[in-house]
Write a protein that holds these residues in place. Structure first.
Motif: not given
Length: 370
Positions: A71-72, A113-116, A164-168, A334-336
């Motif tokens: 997470q950035p 390289g996307a977080d969704v 998916a969660w582990l992917d970010g 992602s939205f978050r």
């Protein structure tokens, strides 16, 4: 955003009212399940030598494995700095059926390289054989506007949710029964929405009790902490939904369709993210991107429904990720993560961005107050 992990203390801060909303759902339909676990309780599983400590929660359906990977950390815009172009790819109804659309969407995000954001529906974790566990507002017990899945599909979906969660990627709330129109979200009271949200929490927090699939490992995250926003079916009922989201401590709502790309604003403390209405073709996505990239730089939200089983929408999203996520100044988040970035900005800067006309390119000096 930088690429450093976010502050664990901030991510574990308790949210106002979430336990109360969950309790309402349990009382309404899932009374046989255990009460909401204290996130500092549960059984501590012995960690591997090179793995973080894991705390198994509740009935073993979820666990606390620490902060979400990758997470950035949001960074405030500096003087004269132009905002990045955020692109949010979101996916409704992420069930892993015969078409394997959920895993395909995950693969596309990783490759580019996307977080969704995946809007998980409670119904996707409730096999048809136990559909009676769901008490939809204003409808008969066990009813839903979409089919309940078979056991094998629920098992496959659970595996994809954890990965998916582990992917970010973000796991958000797509609600349960997908009721629209009369006796659906349009007509639901705030109490109805509280029940729907509470039951959704329970279906994820206690899926082992609900499904009987005790052989599967727990999800690698605490849903009580990670859930911070949702998308209502048909985008209906926001007036009564918003107070229920506030009670649950949510931070954002995907609550409208809008052909005009504008910077988000808060309503009663909750970020409102509109979906851009497109026809889900690569050309439409590219045109929408070009308008906002050259104009306001407002976040662009591209939503895809995986529930129909038709992969045409996913193909368009895959092509758009490959095209957009590698461009200069673009961040596919992602939205978050978008909410995290907005929360970190100077409110005066965001207010100026929000006033821009759709075709205005933000003047960095004016926006940043130089």
């Amino acid at each position: 955003m930088s690429e450093h992990p976010s502050d664990p203390a901030a991510r574990m801060r308790p949210r106002r009212g979430a336990a109360a909303v969950l309790a309402l759902g349990v009382v309404a339909a899932l009374a046989f399940m255990p009460s909401v676990p204290d996130r500092h309780g549960g059984q501590a599983a012995p960690p591997a030598a090179d793995a973080p400590a894991v705390t198994v929660l509740g009935d073993g359906s979820t666990s606390d494995t620490g902060p979400q990977p990758g997470q950035p950390t949001p960074v405030r815009l500096g003087p004269g700095e132009r905002p990045p172009q955020f692109v949010v790819f979101s996916f409704d109804s992420p069930a892993e059926g015969d078409g394997h659309l959920f895993s395909r969407a995950r693969g596309a995000a990783r490759a580019n390289g996307a977080d969704v954001t995946f809007f998980l529906r409670g119904v996707d974790l409730l096999p048809a054989s136990v559909r009676w566990q769901y008490q939809p507002p204003q409808h008969e017990v066990g009813a839903a506007a979409v089919p309940f899945p078979a056991d094998g599909e629920v098992r496959a979906t659970l595996q994809q949710v954890g990965r998916a969660w582990l992917d970010g990627d973000e796991i958000a709330d797509g609600f349960i029964g997908q009721f629209c129109g009369p006796k659906g979200g349009r007509d639901w009271s705030t109490a109805d929405w509280r029940s729907e949200i509470g039951q959704g929490y329970s279906m994820v927090n206690f899926w082992k009790t609900g499904t009987g699939f005790a052989d599967l490992p727990p999800l690698p995250f605490d849903y009580q902490t990670e859930l911070v926003g949702g998308r209502a079916p048909c985008l209906e009922g926001r007036e009564n939904l918003l107070p229920a989201e506030q009670d649950a401590g949510w931070r954002y709502d995907v609550g409208s369709r809008d052909d005009t790309a504008r910077w988000p604003a808060r309503t009663d403390g909750i970020w409102e993210f509109p979906l851009l209405a497109t026809d889900r073709t690569p050309q439409a996505y590219r045109s929408a991107f070009d308008r906002t990239y050259r104009g306001t730089r407002a976040p662009l939200v591209l939503d895809t429904d995986l529930g129909s089983g038709d992969d045409a929408g996913l193909q368009a999203a895959e092509a758009a990720m490959k095209d957009l996520c590698h461009r200069d100044g673009v961040r596919c988040v992602s939205f978050r993560q978008l909410a995290d970035w907005l929360d970190a900005q100077d409110p005066a800067v965001l207010a100026r961005l929000h006033t821009l006309a759709p075709t205005d390119a933000p003047d960095p000096a004016a926006v940043a107050g130089r």
